[in-house]
Design a protein around this motif. Sequence first.
Motif, PDB file in Angstrom:
ATOM      1  N   ASP A  46       0.830  -1.203   0.000  1.00 41.36           N
ATOM      2  CA  ASP A  46       0.000   0.000   0.000  1.00 41.36           C
ATOM      3  C   ASP A  46       0.867   1.257   0.000  1.00 41.36           C
ATOM      4  OD1 ASP A  46       0.956   0.246   2.546  1.00 41.36           O
ATOM      5  OD2 ASP A  46      -0.962  -0.182   3.539  1.00 41.36           O
ATOM      6  N   GLU A  47       0.189   2.392   0.075  1.00 41.54           N
ATOM      7  CA  GLU A  47       0.868   3.673  -0.007  1.00 41.54           C
ATOM      8  C   GLU A  47       1.946   3.814   1.073  1.00 41.54           C
ATOM      9  OE1 GLU A  47       0.435   5.596  -2.531  1.00 41.54           O
ATOM     10  OE2 GLU A  47       1.913   6.972  -1.682  1.00 41.54           O
ATOM     11  N   LYS A  50       4.973   1.811   0.167  1.00 44.23           N
ATOM     12  CA  LYS A  50       5.744   2.406  -0.926  1.00 44.23           C
ATOM     13  C   LYS A  50       6.629   3.540  -0.407  1.00 44.23           C
ATOM     14  CE  LYS A  50       2.037   1.785  -4.081  1.00 44.23           C
ATOM     15  NZ  LYS A  50       1.049   2.484  -4.886  1.00 44.23           N
ATOM     16  N   HIS A  65       6.434   3.441  -6.888  1.00 41.98           N
ATOM     17  CA  HIS A  65       5.071   3.267  -7.397  1.00 41.98           C
ATOM     18  C   HIS A  65       5.106   2.734  -8.829  1.00 41.98           C
ATOM     19  CE1 HIS A  65       0.843   3.901  -8.137  1.00 41.98           C
ATOM     20  NE2 HIS A  65       1.166   4.543  -9.248  1.00 41.98           N
ATOM     21  N   GLY A  66       6.021   3.257  -9.624  1.00 41.40           N
ATOM     22  CA  GLY A  66       6.144   2.801 -11.015  1.00 41.40           C
ATOM     23  C   GLY A  66       6.426   1.313 -11.086  1.00 41.40           C
ATOM     24  N   VAL A  68       5.831  -0.972  -8.588  1.00 41.47           N
ATOM     25  CA  VAL A  68       4.716  -1.729  -8.001  1.00 41.47           C
ATOM     26  C   VAL A  68       3.567  -1.840  -9.008  1.00 41.47           C
ATOM     27  CG1 VAL A  68       2.956  -1.732  -6.191  1.00 41.47           C
ATOM     28  CG2 VAL A  68       5.314  -1.105  -5.637  1.00 41.47           C
ATOM     29  N   SER A  69       3.264  -0.738  -9.668  1.00 43.94           N
ATOM     30  CA  SER A  69       2.099  -0.740 -10.559  1.00 43.94           C
ATOM     31  C   SER A  69       2.376  -1.478 -11.858  1.00 43.94           C
ATOM     32  CB  SER A  69       1.653   0.699 -10.844  1.00 43.94           C
ATOM     33  OG  SER A  69       2.707   1.403 -11.474  1.00 43.94           O
ATOM     34  N   TYR A  71       3.739  -4.496 -12.152  1.00 42.30           N
ATOM     35  CA  TYR A  71       3.614  -5.949 -12.023  1.00 42.30           C
ATOM     36  C   TYR A  71       2.219  -6.355 -11.559  1.00 42.30           C
ATOM     37  CZ  TYR A  71       8.668  -5.884 -12.525  1.00 42.30           C
ATOM     38  OH  TYR A  71       9.930  -5.694 -13.008  1.00 42.30           O
ATOM     39  N   HIS A  72       1.639  -7.329 -12.274  1.00 39.52           N
ATOM     40  CA  HIS A  72       0.277  -7.768 -11.957  1.00 39.52           C
ATOM     41  C   HIS A  72       0.145  -8.344 -10.545  1.00 39.52           C
ATOM     42  CE1 HIS A  72      -0.754  -7.111 -16.106  1.00 39.52           C
ATOM     43  NE2 HIS A  72       0.093  -8.015 -16.536  1.00 39.52           N
ATOM     44  N   ARG A  75      -0.809  -5.949  -5.125  1.00 41.13           N
ATOM     45  CA  ARG A  75      -2.147  -5.387  -4.902  1.00 41.13           C
ATOM     46  C   ARG A  75      -2.033  -4.131  -4.052  1.00 41.13           C
ATOM     47  NH1 ARG A  75      -5.297 -10.239  -5.381  1.00 41.13           N
ATOM     48  NH2 ARG A  75      -7.085  -8.872  -5.126  1.00 41.13           N
ATOM     49  N   ASP A  76      -3.001  -3.200  -4.248  1.00 40.58           N
ATOM     50  CA  ASP A  76      -3.040  -1.982  -3.432  1.00 40.58           C
ATOM     51  C   ASP A  76      -3.629  -2.266  -2.062  1.00 40.58           C
ATOM     52  OD1 ASP A  76      -2.142  -0.516  -5.554  1.00 40.58           O
ATOM     53  OD2 ASP A  76      -4.176  -0.087  -6.289  1.00 40.58           O
TER      54      ASP A  76
ATOM     55  N   ARG B 258      10.864  -1.347 -13.438  1.00 41.55           N
ATOM     56  CA  ARG B 258       9.750  -1.801 -14.257  1.00 41.55           C
ATOM     57  C   ARG B 258      10.320  -2.710 -15.341  1.00 41.55           C
ATOM     58  NH1 ARG B 258       5.246   1.630 -14.365  1.00 41.55           N
ATOM     59  NH2 ARG B 258       4.946   1.410 -16.589  1.00 41.55           N
TER      60      ARG B 258
END
Lengths: 151, 513
Positions: A46-47, A50, A65-66, A68-69, A71-72, A75-76, B258
């Motif tokens: 979560d935030e 991060k 964040h880049g 984390v977001s 990779y599938h 989860r948030d 990434r």
Amino acid sequence: MRPISGAEALRSSVDTFDAIIAAHRDRDGPLLPILHDIQATFGAVDEAAKRHVAEALNLTRAEVHGVVSFYHDFRDTPAERPVVKLCRAEACQARGAEALAAKAEALAAGRAVVEPVYCLGLCAIGPAAMVGTTPYARLDETAFARLVEEL
Amino acid sequence: MRIAIPDDAAAIACGADAVATAFAGHAPEAEIVRTSSYGMLWLEPLVDIDGIGYGPVTPADIPAILAGDRRLSIGPIADHPFLARQERLTFARAGLTMPLSLEDYVATGGWAGLSRARAIGPAAIVDDVTKSGLRGRGGAGFPAGIKWKTVAEAASERKFIVCNADEGDSGTFADRMLMEGDPYALLEGMAIAGLAVGAMHGFIYVRSEYPQAIAKLTRAIEAAADIIAPFRVEVRVGAGAYVCGEETSLLNSIEGRRGEVRAKPPLPAVEGLFGKPTVVNNVLTLAAVPHILADGGARYAMFGHGRSRGTMPIQLAGNIRHGGLFEAPFGITLGELVHEIGGGTATGRPVKAVQVGGPLGAYHPPSMFHLPFDYEAFTEADGLIGHGGIVVFDDTADMLAQARFSMHFASVESCGKCTPCRIGAIRGRETLDRIRAGGRPVDPVERLPQIHNARPTARNLAEEVALLTDLCETMKFGSLCALGGFTPYPVLSALTHWPEDFGLDPERRVAAE
Ligand SMILES: Cc1cc2nc3c(=O)[nH]c(=O)nc-3n(C[C@H](O)[C@H](O)[C@H](O)COP(=O)(O)O)c2cc1C
Ligand code: FES
């Protein structure tokens, strides 16, 4: 047991973040192993996680964040129910996975979340699924309903 | 009595753990062992009782089997036609050994390749691998010896061996079976590669969808640390991105970025992980190396067809009666694989299409079943063998839906770095939806006076198909990596061979074939 206060919970999660980061920070490329451990411990990245990781590794929050977001897997927020990853890739499609997927949500009957995954390496014995680390194969509606019931 | 039950994920998914527990209860005097899988997956859980196979076994069958009931028996496993027709070099131990037993590994020739490699030295190792003709099993088929030579000649105090175990292609599971069933063979191959190029550190990048493989490798690395030292290996776990199988994206992922594709050059062999010279090889490429070193490259090269030397672990998947792992010299035809070995479809219906080489591979109709399994033969036929997965579909398959899925998959998995792939995949999916609808009416936006570059009229089916073909051309030649670049293969092959599924005149096919 004494209820844990909000401040205590925060402190203990910060301690856990620090322990996880300490376990990996001297490795080459520590970020992904750290994120995996955080998700395994808290069910999500979560935030707060991060920000903490960014600070500890001297990265910007945006950089973390880049990643984390991208990779599938990450989860948030933690999943509220067990997650059944149902394979939707070609070899399982050829064995009837799409028809099963159309019914899966109804069969899960609110007991589990059904999410797509693309191949579990069980392509000759599909339709296949995975819950946590447990693999399932040769699923049809009956087997899928039983799987959900036993969760 | 020795009862062997596989502990491979496929067997576990079919209930092998419960079968093992039940055998222990019914036959307390027997020696019960957990071995790797033979790869005859339609028979899993396949139980091996003193060399006689029984499968698929459920706990309820056990009392009868122990009482001598042979109804589930396939006879002596080694004589089964599915196995007898194979030439197992990389999978020589499959079904026979306990994956983490160092004794079993040594007893079956383990570490012989590494010993010889240590004796002959780097230049001779590279020479032997080059002579073997071994090509990358991850998809591109690049000669392993040439890649190793480049890294060996690069001057750097740090170099890396990276094993690509991201195996994201649908229809493939050979990497998984190898890592779970024979993990020391992979470590031995990596240690030999390290010796050859002067690298001391290896990474195995395993997809997170393979928890059993991750657990086995982690334990194997611990157990074999002293044997492969000073070389050391660590496991890195992916996070659900297909594109991280692409080698430069994979390197970014290990570095904690990434998983975006890097522009080449520089090649990873020159500037790879953390900017250092790096060998990136697939699991099967590295696992073929111990055999090559132990028996010599010349022996490996004796197998095969044309410029495709050695054996290929082929994976028979999808709607197929006898699905599983079939390791054979290159040159076997697609028809032999699907019909003779695979036994046709599991549903018993006629075969309509087979997709070879994963989600980026072409769909082939039965009229192409004469094609020999060989890198060049498939390239010439507008296809690819990729990682050796063959996915069979029966006559209920809707090829327009399959083409749409290919575009959808590319849109979900695109790393986003290049435009033809990131945007093209979505436009492709939309175009296929319009093809399904037979064209589209004029869009009110197109009639606005401010819009100068759109035609203010409806589009018919033929025009949508032309648009799709054009888009595929752009993706093929404009994408940075094969994710966008090869997605046109399944899409256009479906269009070419099954025009009727796209609402077009079947005569188109005759013209194409
Ligand atoms: C989108 C994409 C996905 C890929 N996935 C894999 C994979 O899962 N495993 C693999 O070994 N190679 C994969 N590759 C090929 C690698 O980029 C690279 O060619 C390979 O790891 C080199 O090893 P090899 O020469 O031993 O085959 C992929 C390529 C692309 C473009
Ligand atoms: S396609 Fe479903 S497990 Fe591989």
